[in-house]
Each structure stands twice: as C-alpha cells, then as structure tokens.
Motif scaffolding. Structure first.
Motif, PDB file in Angstrom:
ATOM      1  N   ILE A  18       3.217 -12.001  -7.643  1.00  0.00           N
ATOM      2  CA  ILE A  18       3.188 -12.130  -6.185  1.00  0.00           C
ATOM      3  C   ILE A  18       4.371 -12.922  -5.642  1.00  0.00           C
ATOM      4  O   ILE A  18       4.731 -12.788  -4.479  1.00  0.00           O
ATOM      5  CB  ILE A  18       1.844 -12.761  -5.706  1.00  0.00           C
ATOM      6  CG1 ILE A  18       1.605 -12.481  -4.210  1.00  0.00           C
ATOM      7  CG2 ILE A  18       1.803 -14.258  -5.996  1.00  0.00           C
ATOM      8  CD1 ILE A  18       1.297 -11.057  -3.877  1.00  0.00           C
ATOM      9  N   THR A  19       5.009 -13.747  -6.483  1.00  0.00           N
ATOM     10  CA  THR A  19       6.110 -14.579  -6.004  1.00  0.00           C
ATOM     11  C   THR A  19       7.369 -13.740  -5.785  1.00  0.00           C
ATOM     12  O   THR A  19       7.526 -12.669  -6.375  1.00  0.00           O
ATOM     13  CB  THR A  19       6.406 -15.715  -7.007  1.00  0.00           C
ATOM     14  OG1 THR A  19       6.561 -15.160  -8.315  1.00  0.00           O
ATOM     15  CG2 THR A  19       5.289 -16.749  -7.014  1.00  0.00           C
ATOM     16  N   PRO A  20       8.271 -14.219  -4.920  1.00  0.00           N
ATOM     17  CA  PRO A  20       9.480 -13.449  -4.621  1.00  0.00           C
ATOM     18  C   PRO A  20      10.319 -13.183  -5.876  1.00  0.00           C
ATOM     19  O   PRO A  20      10.389 -13.997  -6.784  1.00  0.00           O
ATOM     20  CB  PRO A  20      10.245 -14.356  -3.654  1.00  0.00           C
ATOM     21  CG  PRO A  20       9.206 -15.232  -3.044  1.00  0.00           C
ATOM     22  CD  PRO A  20       8.183 -15.449  -4.124  1.00  0.00           C
ATOM     23  N   GLY A  21      10.926 -12.031  -5.881  1.00  0.00           N
ATOM     24  CA  GLY A  21      11.808 -11.628  -6.967  1.00  0.00           C
ATOM     25  C   GLY A  21      12.511 -10.350  -6.562  1.00  0.00           C
ATOM     26  O   GLY A  21      12.249  -9.790  -5.489  1.00  0.00           O
ATOM     27  N   PRO A  22      13.407  -9.849  -7.405  1.00  0.00           N
ATOM     28  CA  PRO A  22      14.180  -8.660  -7.026  1.00  0.00           C
ATOM     29  C   PRO A  22      13.323  -7.465  -6.621  1.00  0.00           C
ATOM     30  O   PRO A  22      13.572  -6.847  -5.585  1.00  0.00           O
ATOM     31  CB  PRO A  22      14.983  -8.350  -8.295  1.00  0.00           C
ATOM     32  CG  PRO A  22      15.096  -9.655  -8.998  1.00  0.00           C
ATOM     33  CD  PRO A  22      13.826 -10.396  -8.699  1.00  0.00           C
ATOM     34  N   ASN A  23      12.325  -7.121  -7.421  1.00  0.00           N
ATOM     35  CA  ASN A  23      11.526  -5.941  -7.091  1.00  0.00           C
ATOM     36  C   ASN A  23      10.695  -6.158  -5.832  1.00  0.00           C
ATOM     37  O   ASN A  23      10.555  -5.246  -5.014  1.00  0.00           O
ATOM     38  CB  ASN A  23      10.616  -5.552  -8.259  1.00  0.00           C
ATOM     39  CG  ASN A  23      10.014  -4.174  -8.045  1.00  0.00           C
ATOM     40  OD1 ASN A  23      10.719  -3.213  -7.822  1.00  0.00           O
ATOM     41  ND2 ASN A  23       8.698  -4.098  -8.088  1.00  0.00           N
ATOM     42  N   ASN A  24      10.165  -7.363  -5.647  1.00  0.00           N
ATOM     43  CA  ASN A  24       9.369  -7.621  -4.443  1.00  0.00           C
ATOM     44  C   ASN A  24      10.228  -7.566  -3.184  1.00  0.00           C
ATOM     45  O   ASN A  24       9.776  -7.097  -2.138  1.00  0.00           O
ATOM     46  CB  ASN A  24       8.631  -8.954  -4.568  1.00  0.00           C
ATOM     47  CG  ASN A  24       7.505  -8.870  -5.571  1.00  0.00           C
ATOM     48  OD1 ASN A  24       7.027  -7.794  -5.894  1.00  0.00           O
ATOM     49  ND2 ASN A  24       7.075 -10.008  -6.079  1.00  0.00           N
ATOM     50  N   PHE A  25      11.487  -8.030  -3.273  1.00  0.00           N
ATOM     51  CA  PHE A  25      12.386  -7.893  -2.123  1.00  0.00           C
ATOM     52  C   PHE A  25      12.674  -6.421  -1.835  1.00  0.00           C
ATOM     53  O   PHE A  25      12.746  -6.002  -0.678  1.00  0.00           O
ATOM     54  CB  PHE A  25      13.702  -8.644  -2.375  1.00  0.00           C
ATOM     55  CG  PHE A  25      13.568 -10.143  -2.300  1.00  0.00           C
ATOM     56  CD1 PHE A  25      12.762 -10.759  -1.367  1.00  0.00           C
ATOM     57  CD2 PHE A  25      14.278 -10.954  -3.173  1.00  0.00           C
ATOM     58  CE1 PHE A  25      12.636 -12.144  -1.301  1.00  0.00           C
ATOM     59  CE2 PHE A  25      14.172 -12.334  -3.118  1.00  0.00           C
ATOM     60  CZ  PHE A  25      13.352 -12.925  -2.179  1.00  0.00           C
ATOM     61  N   LEU A  26      12.843  -5.624  -2.895  1.00  0.00           N
ATOM     62  CA  LEU A  26      13.064  -4.184  -2.707  1.00  0.00           C
ATOM     63  C   LEU A  26      11.850  -3.520  -2.066  1.00  0.00           C
ATOM     64  O   LEU A  26      11.990  -2.662  -1.187  1.00  0.00           O
ATOM     65  CB  LEU A  26      13.376  -3.518  -4.042  1.00  0.00           C
ATOM     66  CG  LEU A  26      14.761  -3.771  -4.634  1.00  0.00           C
ATOM     67  CD1 LEU A  26      14.842  -3.205  -6.046  1.00  0.00           C
ATOM     68  CD2 LEU A  26      15.844  -3.161  -3.757  1.00  0.00           C
ATOM     69  N   LEU A  27      10.650  -3.904  -2.512  1.00  0.00           N
ATOM     70  CA  LEU A  27       9.421  -3.335  -1.942  1.00  0.00           C
ATOM     71  C   LEU A  27       9.269  -3.714  -0.470  1.00  0.00           C
ATOM     72  O   LEU A  27       8.884  -2.881   0.356  1.00  0.00           O
ATOM     73  CB  LEU A  27       8.210  -3.803  -2.744  1.00  0.00           C
ATOM     74  CG  LEU A  27       8.075  -3.216  -4.151  1.00  0.00           C
ATOM     75  CD1 LEU A  27       7.076  -4.021  -4.981  1.00  0.00           C
ATOM     76  CD2 LEU A  27       7.662  -1.751  -4.092  1.00  0.00           C
ATOM     77  N   LEU A  28       9.561  -4.958  -0.145  1.00  0.00           N
ATOM     78  CA  LEU A  28       9.498  -5.412   1.248  1.00  0.00           C
ATOM     79  C   LEU A  28      10.470  -4.605   2.111  1.00  0.00           C
ATOM     80  O   LEU A  28      10.096  -4.088   3.173  1.00  0.00           O
ATOM     81  CB  LEU A  28       9.827  -6.911   1.319  1.00  0.00           C
ATOM     82  CG  LEU A  28       9.975  -7.530   2.704  1.00  0.00           C
ATOM     83  CD1 LEU A  28       8.651  -7.482   3.456  1.00  0.00           C
ATOM     84  CD2 LEU A  28      10.469  -8.974   2.589  1.00  0.00           C
ATOM     85  N   ALA A  29      11.715  -4.489   1.647  1.00  0.00           N
ATOM     86  CA  ALA A  29      12.714  -3.742   2.411  1.00  0.00           C
ATOM     87  C   ALA A  29      12.335  -2.268   2.526  1.00  0.00           C
ATOM     88  O   ALA A  29      12.545  -1.641   3.576  1.00  0.00           O
ATOM     89  CB  ALA A  29      14.086  -3.893   1.751  1.00  0.00           C
ATOM     90  N   SER A  30      11.757  -1.695   1.480  1.00  0.00           N
ATOM     91  CA  SER A  30      11.343  -0.299   1.534  1.00  0.00           C
ATOM     92  C   SER A  30      10.184  -0.105   2.515  1.00  0.00           C
ATOM     93  O   SER A  30      10.140   0.884   3.247  1.00  0.00           O
ATOM     94  CB  SER A  30      10.941   0.183   0.139  1.00  0.00           C
ATOM     95  OG  SER A  30      10.712   1.573   0.136  1.00  0.00           O
ATOM     96  N   GLY A  31       9.257  -1.065   2.547  1.00  0.00           N
ATOM     97  CA  GLY A  31       8.167  -0.998   3.516  1.00  0.00           C
ATOM     98  C   GLY A  31       8.673  -1.001   4.937  1.00  0.00           C
ATOM     99  O   GLY A  31       8.184  -0.255   5.795  1.00  0.00           O
ATOM    100  N   ARG A  38       5.979   6.612   1.923  1.00  0.00           N
ATOM    101  CA  ARG A  38       7.223   6.976   1.242  1.00  0.00           C
ATOM    102  C   ARG A  38       7.601   5.981   0.154  1.00  0.00           C
ATOM    103  O   ARG A  38       8.446   6.270  -0.700  1.00  0.00           O
ATOM    104  CB  ARG A  38       8.370   7.118   2.251  1.00  0.00           C
ATOM    105  CG  ARG A  38       8.168   8.306   3.188  1.00  0.00           C
ATOM    106  CD  ARG A  38       9.404   8.581   3.993  1.00  0.00           C
ATOM    107  NE  ARG A  38      10.468   9.121   3.146  1.00  0.00           N
ATOM    108  CZ  ARG A  38      11.756   9.080   3.468  1.00  0.00           C
ATOM    109  NH1 ARG A  38      12.150   8.538   4.606  1.00  0.00           N
ATOM    110  NH2 ARG A  38      12.661   9.593   2.656  1.00  0.00           N
ATOM    111  N   THR A  39       6.968   4.803   0.136  1.00  0.00           N
ATOM    112  CA  THR A  39       7.247   3.802  -0.892  1.00  0.00           C
ATOM    113  C   THR A  39       6.288   3.925  -2.077  1.00  0.00           C
ATOM    114  O   THR A  39       6.456   3.243  -3.081  1.00  0.00           O
ATOM    115  CB  THR A  39       7.200   2.384  -0.268  1.00  0.00           C
ATOM    116  OG1 THR A  39       8.088   2.344   0.859  1.00  0.00           O
ATOM    117  CG2 THR A  39       7.659   1.300  -1.233  1.00  0.00           C
ATOM    118  N   LEU A  40       5.285   4.800  -1.983  1.00  0.00           N
ATOM    119  CA  LEU A  40       4.318   4.955  -3.087  1.00  0.00           C
ATOM    120  C   LEU A  40       4.982   5.246  -4.433  1.00  0.00           C
ATOM    121  O   LEU A  40       4.610   4.633  -5.442  1.00  0.00           O
ATOM    122  CB  LEU A  40       3.288   6.036  -2.744  1.00  0.00           C
ATOM    123  CG  LEU A  40       2.186   5.621  -1.764  1.00  0.00           C
ATOM    124  CD1 LEU A  40       1.363   6.839  -1.342  1.00  0.00           C
ATOM    125  CD2 LEU A  40       1.289   4.553  -2.368  1.00  0.00           C
TER     126      LEU A  40
END
Length: 198
Positions: A18-31, A38-40
């Motif tokens: 749950i903590t911030p990291g590269p993939n979570n930033f990518l998921l946030l930006a994709s959302g 489209r992010t599924l």
C-alpha cells in the motif's frame, strides 16, 4: 507455520503493497489519465507479475543475484532506464483519455508484468519477505505461504491507488492542473530510483 507468523506476514505484505512506490505511482497516474476500466490490465499484470517474482525469488533467483553481481547490475540498469522512460511519458502527458484516443494508452497486461521485474521496490519487498519469513525447516512451504500472504494482503491494495486517481479526474480535468499533476507524478516516479543509486 504458526498463525501469528502468517499474520505478521500479512501485515508486512499490506504495508509493502500500500505504501508509495514506482508501480503505485503508475497506477495512480493511470487512474487519473485513463480511468478504472482501462487500467484493469495494468492492475492484473502487476499483481500476477509480483506473484511470479516472489515465487522466483523464493525458489532461487535471489541467490542467483547474490552469486552473479553483473546480472544484478544489468537488472538495475534495465529497470532504471525503463522507469525513467515511463516517468518521462507520464510527465509529458497533457490530456485525460476518454477511451477514444489512440496516441496515449495505459500499460497493458504484459508490460505491467514485465515492469514488476524491473521495479526496485518489488525486488526489495520480495527479497526482504523471503529473508525474514522463510523457515529453513520448510523452505518450499514458506515460499508458498509468503506468496499467499502477499496475494491476500497485497492484491486489494492495487485498486486503491487507481481509485484514488479516478477520484481526482474531475479536479484534474483542468489542463493546467493535469499538466502539473503529471509532471509531479513523473518526478516522483523518477525519484524512486534514488535508493537504488545510493
């Protein structure tokens, strides 16, 4: 394996996921830029990719990285280069996608799986989990249990970042706000390389 140890693994997996990291930033930006539906594929690819990474590390890939430092260095360089490319792509995005545009697109399933394998945070989390929780008396069962803990605690964390991004779409429909959000996300993604470079 005791219930207490498995619960400790669940907490570790939740915090790591749950903590911030590269993939979570990518998921946030994709959302923000593409919406939830489209992010599924990105979500599914990152979840499955990390599960495969955990199993691979647990069943010997972590040892291989220790025994062959050039392989580890090559993985770092490839991961860093791809991460910087993605950071630039995010930072230069300037409009929200309505699903009809073809120029910009979210990460697909295979790309998300591949990104997991060059994601520094994924490697650190996977190696740490295997080092801390593997029972030498039951190594194979331990690897499966650790991977199961990440599946239970980690998979639900992935949509949280996407939904947070989706919630920001209306606010970021203003082009100036979106521009600065994407620049900030690109810089944040690039900054996640710092621990790897030290």
């Amino acid at each position: 394996m005791s219930i207490d140890l498995f619960l400790a693994m669940l907490v570790f997996a939740f915090v790591a996921s749950i903590t911030p990291g590269p993939n979570n930033f990518l998921l946030l930006a994709s959302g923000v830029n593409f919406g939830f539906r489209r992010t599924l594929p990105h979500m599914a690819g990152s979840c499955l990719g990390f599960l495969w990474l955990l199993l691979a590390v647990g069943f010997g890939l972590g040892t291989l990285l220790t025994l062959y430092p050039p392989f580890h260095l090559a993985l770092k360089i490839a991961g860093g280069a791809w991460l910087l490319f993605l950071a630039w792509k995010i930072a230069s995005a300037r409009s929200l996608s309505d699903g009809k545009q073809t120029a910009a697109r979210p990460m697909n399933f295979i790309e998300a799986m591949m990104f997991t394998w060059v994601n520094p945070k994924a490697w650190v989390s996977g190696l740490a989990a295997m080092a801390i929780y593997t029972d030498p008396a039951q190594p194979y069962l331990s690897v499966v249990m650790i991977s199961g803990a990440f599946a239970l605690a980690g998979f639900p964390c992935v949509p949280v970042w996407v939904l947070f991004g989706v919630g920001l779409r209306t606010f970021l429909s203003d082009p100036v706000r979106l521009k600065w959000f994407n620049i900030t996300m690109g810089l944040a993604l690039a900054a996640t390389l710092w621990p790897m470079l030290r």
